[in-house]
Design a protein around this motif. Structure first.
Motif, PDB file in Angstrom:
ATOM      1  N   GLU A  84       0.842  -1.204   0.000  1.00  0.00           N
ATOM      2  CA  GLU A  84       0.000   0.000   0.000  1.00  0.00           C
ATOM      3  C   GLU A  84       0.876   1.253   0.000  1.00  0.00           C
ATOM      4  O   GLU A  84       0.551   2.230  -0.664  1.00  0.00           O
ATOM      5  CB  GLU A  84      -0.949  -0.007   1.202  1.00  0.00           C
ATOM      6  N   MET A  85       2.009   1.199   0.720  1.00  0.00           N
ATOM      7  CA  MET A  85       2.956   2.331   0.704  1.00  0.00           C
ATOM      8  C   MET A  85       3.509   2.531  -0.698  1.00  0.00           C
ATOM      9  O   MET A  85       3.636   3.668  -1.159  1.00  0.00           O
ATOM     10  CB  MET A  85       4.118   2.080   1.669  1.00  0.00           C
ATOM     11  N   ASP A  86       3.832   1.426  -1.377  1.00  0.00           N
ATOM     12  CA  ASP A  86       4.326   1.518  -2.754  1.00  0.00           C
ATOM     13  C   ASP A  86       3.302   2.233  -3.626  1.00  0.00           C
ATOM     14  O   ASP A  86       3.643   3.129  -4.407  1.00  0.00           O
ATOM     15  CB  ASP A  86       4.595   0.118  -3.338  1.00  0.00           C
ATOM     16  N   VAL A  87       2.040   1.830  -3.501  1.00  0.00           N
ATOM     17  CA  VAL A  87       0.962   2.448  -4.282  1.00  0.00           C
ATOM     18  C   VAL A  87       0.832   3.920  -3.911  1.00  0.00           C
ATOM     19  O   VAL A  87       0.728   4.787  -4.797  1.00  0.00           O
ATOM     20  CB  VAL A  87      -0.378   1.692  -4.077  1.00  0.00           C
ATOM     21  N   LEU A  88       0.866   4.233  -2.634  1.00  0.00           N
ATOM     22  CA  LEU A  88       0.755   5.618  -2.172  1.00  0.00           C
ATOM     23  C   LEU A  88       1.858   6.493  -2.764  1.00  0.00           C
ATOM     24  O   LEU A  88       1.599   7.603  -3.236  1.00  0.00           O
ATOM     25  CB  LEU A  88       0.798   5.666  -0.645  1.00  0.00           C
ATOM     26  N   GLU A  89       3.081   5.996  -2.750  1.00  0.00           N
ATOM     27  CA  GLU A  89       4.209   6.761  -3.294  1.00  0.00           C
ATOM     28  C   GLU A  89       4.024   7.029  -4.786  1.00  0.00           C
ATOM     29  O   GLU A  89       4.324   8.124  -5.270  1.00  0.00           O
ATOM     30  CB  GLU A  89       5.525   6.029  -3.027  1.00  0.00           C
ATOM     31  N   LEU A  90       3.505   6.038  -5.511  1.00  0.00           N
ATOM     32  CA  LEU A  90       3.294   6.210  -6.952  1.00  0.00           C
ATOM     33  C   LEU A  90       2.108   7.133  -7.230  1.00  0.00           C
ATOM     34  O   LEU A  90       2.139   7.910  -8.191  1.00  0.00           O
ATOM     35  CB  LEU A  90       3.118   4.849  -7.633  1.00  0.00           C
ATOM     36  N   ILE A  91       1.088   7.080  -6.377  1.00  0.00           N
ATOM     37  CA  ILE A  91      -0.027   8.030  -6.488  1.00  0.00           C
ATOM     38  C   ILE A  91       0.510   9.445  -6.311  1.00  0.00           C
ATOM     39  O   ILE A  91       0.165  10.362  -7.066  1.00  0.00           O
ATOM     40  CB  ILE A  91      -1.133   7.734  -5.443  1.00  0.00           C
ATOM     41  N   ALA A  92       1.379   9.625  -5.322  1.00  0.00           N
ATOM     42  CA  ALA A  92       1.965  10.938  -5.038  1.00  0.00           C
ATOM     43  C   ALA A  92       2.809  11.444  -6.210  1.00  0.00           C
ATOM     44  O   ALA A  92       2.943  12.655  -6.403  1.00  0.00           O
ATOM     45  CB  ALA A  92       2.792  10.893  -3.764  1.00  0.00           C
TER      46      ALA A  92
END
Length: 64
Positions: free
Chosen positions: A7-15
């Motif tokens: 989920e952190m990986d996804v969050l970073e890519l969303i950012a």
């Protein structure tokens, strides 16, 4: 926060401004998996959209 590594990986890519499809391609997962991680993130951060998730994550110092 209970946010998983993925989920952190996804969050970073969303950012970084990537679309769900771009995130799926980058992480070698299906677009539905990205949507599931995003939904989980929004629930855990208590937000309704990507922009709010980024703002909240920055406030919590989860992302720079």
């Amino acid at each position: 926060t209970g946010i998983s590594k993925r989920e952190m990986d996804v969050l970073e890519l969303i950012a970084q401004g990537l679309s769900n499809q771009e995130i799926a391609d980058r992480l070698f997962v299906s677009i539905n998996t990205v949507k599931t991680h995003s939904s989980n993130l929004f629930m855990k951060l208590d937000v309704k959209r990507r922009t709010e998730a980024i703002q909240k994550a920055r406030q919590l110092e989860l992302i720079p």
